[in-house]
Design a protein around this motif. Structure first.
Motif, mmCIF file in Angstrom:
data_model
loop_
_atom_site.group_PDB
_atom_site.id
_atom_site.type_symbol
_atom_site.label_atom_id
_atom_site.label_comp_id
_atom_site.label_asym_id
_atom_site.label_seq_id
_atom_site.Cartn_x
_atom_site.Cartn_y
_atom_site.Cartn_z
ATOM 1 N N GLY A 112 13.118 -21.190 42.175
ATOM 2 C CA GLY A 112 14.967 -20.729 43.200
ATOM 3 C C GLY A 112 15.440 -19.917 41.744
ATOM 4 N N VAL A 115 14.329 -15.959 42.129
ATOM 5 C CA VAL A 115 14.886 -15.247 42.159
ATOM 6 C C VAL A 115 16.908 -15.708 42.847
ATOM 7 N N TYR A 117 18.178 -17.838 43.494
ATOM 8 C CA TYR A 117 18.510 -18.796 44.753
ATOM 9 C C TYR A 117 20.214 -19.669 44.921
ATOM 10 N N GLU A 145 21.768 -9.806 43.692
ATOM 11 C CA GLU A 145 20.289 -10.569 44.693
ATOM 12 C C GLU A 145 19.290 -10.078 44.261
ATOM 13 N N TYR A 179 11.773 -25.905 48.827
ATOM 14 C CA TYR A 179 13.221 -26.507 48.417
ATOM 15 C C TYR A 179 14.012 -26.912 49.926
ATOM 16 N N ALA A 202 21.578 -15.635 51.650
ATOM 17 C CA ALA A 202 21.060 -16.907 50.931
ATOM 18 C C ALA A 202 20.166 -17.679 51.684
ATOM 19 N N ARG A 203 20.340 -17.254 53.597
ATOM 20 C CA ARG A 203 19.221 -17.493 53.717
ATOM 21 C C ARG A 203 18.528 -16.976 54.416
ATOM 22 N N THR A 205 17.455 -15.646 51.552
ATOM 23 C CA THR A 205 16.690 -15.467 50.066
ATOM 24 C C THR A 205 15.937 -17.109 50.347
ATOM 25 N N ALA A 206 16.559 -17.625 51.063
ATOM 26 C CA ALA A 206 15.885 -19.206 51.207
ATOM 27 C C ALA A 206 14.194 -18.946 52.374
ATOM 28 N N ARG A 208 12.717 -16.463 51.810
ATOM 29 C CA ARG A 208 11.628 -15.453 51.593
ATOM 30 C C ARG A 208 10.922 -16.645 50.216
ATOM 31 N N LEU A 209 11.886 -17.310 49.925
ATOM 32 C CA LEU A 209 11.017 -18.481 48.673
ATOM 33 C C LEU A 209 10.096 -19.274 49.175
ATOM 34 N N SER A 228 12.142 -27.815 53.374
ATOM 35 C CA SER A 228 12.602 -27.117 54.070
ATOM 36 C C SER A 228 12.899 -27.430 55.830
#
Length: 275
Positions: A112, A115, A117, A145, A179, A202-203, A205-206, A208-209, A228
């Motif tokens: 996290g 990137v 997050y 970003e 995460y 944020a969504r 990014t989450a 992609r993470l 998640s």
């Protein structure tokens, strides 16, 4: 906790014999990662940990070790990136140095910070409250970003990490714990005071993470505990959240796992290893 079938299918990618070896009582267990592993805001903290790590004695690794009677060496640290697992950082040794040939279980929650997050969530929430006059703008930090280069670097680091675990602890079961879900899939609430564009970022990014972490686990033949998904109905706006909102209650860490989250993750890992 009863895990959904799809979650168990993802967890049981290795043979039951390997899982049993990792779950043997008194087996050596190393927990690595960032703040979502360390557990800032959950007192008490490990007295031998660097103060900035905020390494809780109630995080999921500590609870899992208690449930299974494992010998845990928890080296997780708040603010760590994947490079901190592979290289010395902030006068601390690389987290991976904790592994040895006797290690039988390794858990990892990281990425996290690579990137931005949670940092992006904190910055956007602080900015919105500052615009409303509820906090001082001087408290707010800028956030950028994440770029495609950031995600590509994260993917490379996770692959490098998995390879290093195999070399240092060839008999260990490696489990990536991704995460926990922070925001609801749509809409917001008082616990998540974000501008809609920041929430959407944020969504993304989450997602992609999760994708990068899942790919790293799959390519390495490691397990993935999909935190998640397990926490999808326990976001910061839920009736039973596993996530502190912004601002967090006294002593808590905004947009970080609460006590229920750590207990839930420990229980899910315990059940998976038991199967």
């Amino acid at each position: 906790m009863n895990l959904p079938d799809r979650v168990l299918a993802a967890l049981l990618a290795l043979s039951s014999a390997v899982l049993a070896q990792a779950a043997e009582p008194s087996a050596a267990y190393v927990a690595m990662g960032s703040s979502f592993a360390a557990g800032p805001g959950l007192l008490p903290y490990a007295p031998d940990a660097p103060p900035g790590c905020a390494r809780s004695l109630a995080n999921y690794a500590q609870q899992l070790a208690t449930l299974r009677g494992l010998r845990v060496n928890d080296v997780s640290c708040s603010a760590a990136t994947t490079r901190a697992l592979l290289e010395p950082w902030n006068e601390m040794p690389a987290q991976i140095d904790a592994l040895g040939t006797d290690t039988r279980l390794v858990t990892v929650t990281v990425g996290g910070n690579d990137v931005g997050y949670i940092g992006g969530l904190l910055a956007a929430s602080c900015g919105k409250l500052a615009a409303q006059g509820r906090v001082s703008a001087s408290r707010c930090r800028a956030a950028a970003e994440p770029t495609e280069a950031d995600f590509a670097a994260l993917a490379r680091s996770l692959r490098e990490l998995a390879a290093a675990v195999r070399v240092r602890a060839p008999k260990a079961t490696l489990v990536f714990v991704d995460y926990l879900t922070v925001l609801p899939p749509a809409g917001l609430c008082e616990a998540a005071p974000l501008p809609e564009p920041a929430a959407d970022l944020a969504r993304r990014t989450a997602a992609r993470l999760l994708a990068v972490t899942s790919a790293a686990a799959r390519e390495a033949g490691a397990l993935l505990l999909p935190a998640s998904r397990l926490s999808a109905e326990h976001h910061a706006c839920a009736s039973e959240p596993w996530m502190w909102g912004y601002p967090a209650p006294a002593g808590g860490a905004p947009y970080h796992p609460n006590a229920a989250a750590m207990a839930g993750l420990a229980g899910a890992l315990h059940e998976a290893l038991g199967r």
